[in-house]
Design a protein around this motif. Sequence first.
Motif, PDB file in Angstrom:
ATOM      1  N   ILE A  94       0.840  -1.204   0.000  1.00  4.12           N
ATOM      2  CA  ILE A  94       0.000   0.000   0.000  1.00  4.12           C
ATOM      3  C   ILE A  94       0.873   1.251   0.000  1.00  4.12           C
ATOM      4  O   ILE A  94       0.628   2.194  -0.748  1.00  4.12           O
ATOM      5  CB  ILE A  94      -0.975  -0.018   1.188  1.00  4.12           C
ATOM      6  CG1 ILE A  94      -2.065  -1.059   0.939  1.00  4.12           C
ATOM      7  CG2 ILE A  94      -1.571   1.354   1.445  1.00  4.12           C
ATOM      8  CD1 ILE A  94      -2.929  -1.359   2.142  1.00  4.12           C
ATOM      9  N   SER A 142       0.807   3.680  -3.398  1.00  2.78           N
ATOM     10  CA  SER A 142      -0.167   4.741  -3.131  1.00  2.78           C
ATOM     11  C   SER A 142      -0.107   5.872  -4.156  1.00  2.78           C
ATOM     12  O   SER A 142      -1.092   6.591  -4.344  1.00  2.78           O
ATOM     13  CB  SER A 142       0.028   5.303  -1.721  1.00  2.78           C
ATOM     14  OG  SER A 142       1.304   5.893  -1.602  1.00  2.78           O
ATOM     15  N   ILE A 155      -5.947   4.410  -2.785  1.00  5.12           N
ATOM     16  CA  ILE A 155      -5.642   3.007  -2.507  1.00  5.12           C
ATOM     17  C   ILE A 155      -6.370   2.547  -1.247  1.00  5.12           C
ATOM     18  O   ILE A 155      -6.536   3.309  -0.299  1.00  5.12           O
ATOM     19  CB  ILE A 155      -4.113   2.798  -2.395  1.00  5.12           C
ATOM     20  CG1 ILE A 155      -3.744   1.317  -2.438  1.00  5.12           C
ATOM     21  CG2 ILE A 155      -3.544   3.484  -1.170  1.00  5.12           C
ATOM     22  CD1 ILE A 155      -2.276   1.055  -2.731  1.00  5.12           C
ATOM     23  N   SER A 198      -7.629  -1.408   0.961  1.00  3.41           N
ATOM     24  CA  SER A 198      -7.492  -2.869   1.036  1.00  3.41           C
ATOM     25  C   SER A 198      -8.703  -3.430   1.758  1.00  3.41           C
ATOM     26  O   SER A 198      -9.344  -2.760   2.566  1.00  3.41           O
ATOM     27  CB  SER A 198      -6.203  -3.249   1.771  1.00  3.41           C
ATOM     28  OG  SER A 198      -6.270  -2.851   3.123  1.00  3.41           O
ATOM     29  N   ILE A 246      -5.727  -5.499  -2.700  1.00  6.45           N
ATOM     30  CA  ILE A 246      -5.233  -4.129  -2.787  1.00  6.45           C
ATOM     31  C   ILE A 246      -5.967  -3.481  -3.959  1.00  6.45           C
ATOM     32  O   ILE A 246      -5.882  -3.977  -5.090  1.00  6.45           O
ATOM     33  CB  ILE A 246      -3.706  -4.080  -3.025  1.00  6.45           C
ATOM     34  CG1 ILE A 246      -2.949  -4.900  -1.974  1.00  6.45           C
ATOM     35  CG2 ILE A 246      -3.220  -2.641  -3.092  1.00  6.45           C
ATOM     36  CD1 ILE A 246      -3.019  -4.374  -0.574  1.00  6.45           C
ATOM     37  N   ILE A 269      -6.982   0.050  -6.239  1.00  7.05           N
ATOM     38  CA  ILE A 269      -6.699   1.421  -6.653  1.00  7.05           C
ATOM     39  C   ILE A 269      -7.991   1.947  -7.274  1.00  7.05           C
ATOM     40  O   ILE A 269      -8.477   1.384  -8.253  1.00  7.05           O
ATOM     41  CB  ILE A 269      -5.551   1.497  -7.690  1.00  7.05           C
ATOM     42  CG1 ILE A 269      -4.262   0.907  -7.144  1.00  7.05           C
ATOM     43  CG2 ILE A 269      -5.364   2.939  -8.179  1.00  7.05           C
ATOM     44  CD1 ILE A 269      -3.572   1.723  -6.090  1.00  7.05           C
TER      45      ILE A 269
END
Length: 133
Positions: free
Chosen positions: A12, A16, A21, A23, A32, A34
Amino acid sequence: MRTKPSLASYVIEQLSFLGRISSRSIFGATGIFIDDRLLGIVVDEETLYLHTGPTNLDDYVSRGMPQFRAYPNAFDLTTDHHRVPSDVLADSEKLREWGERALKAAIEAAKAKQLAGIERSRRAKQANRKKTP
């Protein structure tokens, strides 16, 4: 080299720069995301899988990296994610490069799925028009 206690936290932190971002739990692992798009999957403290597509798949296949299997006992249930080599994971600059290429692959895949959905919708409308006298 990473010094973070958690691989998910390290990933992360390194990725980033790609966008918003986050989770969350997925497939018994940590996903994870985006901008709400699944980019990677952290399975344990040593294993990361990133999204793959035509533009970056050879990077993984040429190194013999396996595809993520959400349910190992399932016949052919795989995802478009491949394991990240340990040397890439250990090098934050390489990880950022691979993460950026993974995001591009994820965006390309989403566009292809969207276009396929549009085409299915168009065909369904045409079929309905032919049925109506």
